[in-house]
Design a protein around this motif. Sequence first.
Motif, PDB file in Angstrom:
ATOM      1  N   LYS A  58       4.300 -11.677  -4.662  1.00  0.00           N
ATOM      2  CA  LYS A  58       4.874 -10.647  -3.796  1.00  0.00           C
ATOM      3  C   LYS A  58       5.274 -11.197  -2.430  1.00  0.00           C
ATOM      4  O   LYS A  58       5.700 -10.435  -1.556  1.00  0.00           O
ATOM      5  CB  LYS A  58       3.866  -9.512  -3.594  1.00  0.00           C
TER       6      LYS A  58
ATOM      7  N   GLU B 269      -0.502  -2.417  -3.329  1.00  0.00           N
ATOM      8  CA  GLU B 269       0.492  -1.528  -2.710  1.00  0.00           C
ATOM      9  C   GLU B 269      -0.049  -0.101  -2.663  1.00  0.00           C
ATOM     10  O   GLU B 269       0.635   0.868  -2.995  1.00  0.00           O
ATOM     11  CB  GLU B 269       1.833  -1.603  -3.449  1.00  0.00           C
ATOM     12  N   HIS B 270      -1.304   0.004  -2.281  1.00  0.00           N
ATOM     13  CA  HIS B 270      -1.985   1.297  -2.242  1.00  0.00           C
ATOM     14  C   HIS B 270      -3.029   1.237  -1.138  1.00  0.00           C
ATOM     15  O   HIS B 270      -3.515   0.156  -0.815  1.00  0.00           O
ATOM     16  CB  HIS B 270      -2.664   1.550  -3.595  1.00  0.00           C
TER      17      HIS B 270
ATOM     18  N   GLU C   4      -4.426  -4.215   0.169  1.00  0.00           N
ATOM     19  CA  GLU C   4      -3.295  -3.293   0.240  1.00  0.00           C
ATOM     20  C   GLU C   4      -1.989  -3.978  -0.130  1.00  0.00           C
ATOM     21  O   GLU C   4      -1.094  -3.359  -0.694  1.00  0.00           O
ATOM     22  CB  GLU C   4      -3.247  -2.606   1.617  1.00  0.00           C
ATOM     23  N   CYS C   5      -1.868  -5.269   0.162  1.00  0.00           N
ATOM     24  CA  CYS C   5      -0.655  -5.985  -0.239  1.00  0.00           C
ATOM     25  C   CYS C   5      -0.629  -6.210  -1.754  1.00  0.00           C
ATOM     26  O   CYS C   5       0.414  -6.124  -2.387  1.00  0.00           O
ATOM     27  CB  CYS C   5      -0.550  -7.329   0.477  1.00  0.00           C
TER      28      CYS C   5
END
Length: 456
Positions: free
Chosen positions: A132, A248-249, A244-245
């Motif tokens: 990502k 994605e939450h 969180e990365c």
Amino acid sequence: MTIKFYNSLTNQKEDFVPIREGEVGMYVCGMTVYDNCHLGHARAMMAFDILARYLRYQGYKLNFTRNITDIDDKIIDRANENQETIDDLTERTIASMHEDFLKLGLDLPTNEPRATDHIEGMINMISKLIEKGHAYHSEGGDVFFAVRTFPEYGKLSNKNIDDLNPGSRVEEDGSKKDPLDFVLWKSAKQNEPSWDSPWGLGRPGWHIECSVMSLENLGKHFDIHGGGPDLLFPHHENEIAQSECASEHKFANYWMHSGLLKINGEKMSKSLGNFAMLKDLFTSYHPEVIRYYLISSHYRSSLNFDNESLDQARSALTRLYQAVSLAPSKESDFHDDSVKEFIDSMNDDLNTPEALSILFRLAKSINSCQDTHDQMMYASTMRELGKVLGLLNDSPEAFFQYGANLTDEEISKKIEERNQARDTKDFQKADQIRDELAAQGILLDDSSDGTTWKKS
Ligand code: ZN
């Protein structure tokens, strides 16, 4: 009234609303196992033990996950120093920790994952972060998290990325793209334990361990994340960034941190040699005395430990045990008002000092009332509420006798201290010393010739 917690993420007390009704997922950063536990460890662990006990008392189904960091620079160094294997060191230290925690009445967590059992998950999360674009494999072989790819970095510690001073906070490392970046995977050095990975042999950085162990035991989004005060930055900030990365939450809803513990006004440190090791304290003090001491201050306050702290705690807890011992130990109804006030205090961000004051009021009621049924009701309520705090679990006799091995000289010194207190009309202190001695089976007898003592 709903439970309110102080959330370090928002810097305010908030109503606690769990993600799933009736259930709570909680992750607490546990011990790095290279030495025995001291009072500072106990303070942080106690805060979350009280929280866990209270949530269960309130009927929540709790998943309490507390990890063990069993691979780390300190562990490798200590094993080398001791000339023992890392496994021997960590197994021995974990056994010692379990023994200490059991004595202190710290309930076992639901899960107690060890970092070295989750290496595969860490490799997966790091791979995902690289995919990502949040992490990179450096020329030096280590993998780093690229802090500036996460614009919210600093939201827990209220730091602005541009204000961070990498020189003082982050070790300069030539292979980092940005001095702020932190390590996810360290390439293997000679004679260090290592695991195979897409980036060659190596071992995980500390922060990624907690992101993965919480994910694998609680899922990507859970209710409460806690730890000691020194973990807020950078450890917890980095956990948020990684988790969180990768997912994605949002990671954890409530962040809770215990306060500092100082010893004689100073931070505990190796150079000062002022570690109060639990095993040493247990030789003189009943473990509930240590527990009482720790919860007699609010969990977020700064606590200063000195030579008198535990004596004071012992004489306070002695008063509670004395009251309980006066009432017949039969089950009875509860004193509903006290239960309600206790719950109100605990709902207010776990206000244990206030909760304890309700136990003292009950003790006073036992001491002053004549009716056996009422005494039983007060005592039952005390035991019930005490249980929520992990207190009054022993028999009064066993509590009074614990550590009752004062020398004649020590007793004379205490009597002398008490006489001085009486001379200066400090009767509270004088009574406290008398109670303290009584707690250890030493009864004082005052006469015109002075004070004598005998063993009860
Ligand atoms: Zn952690």
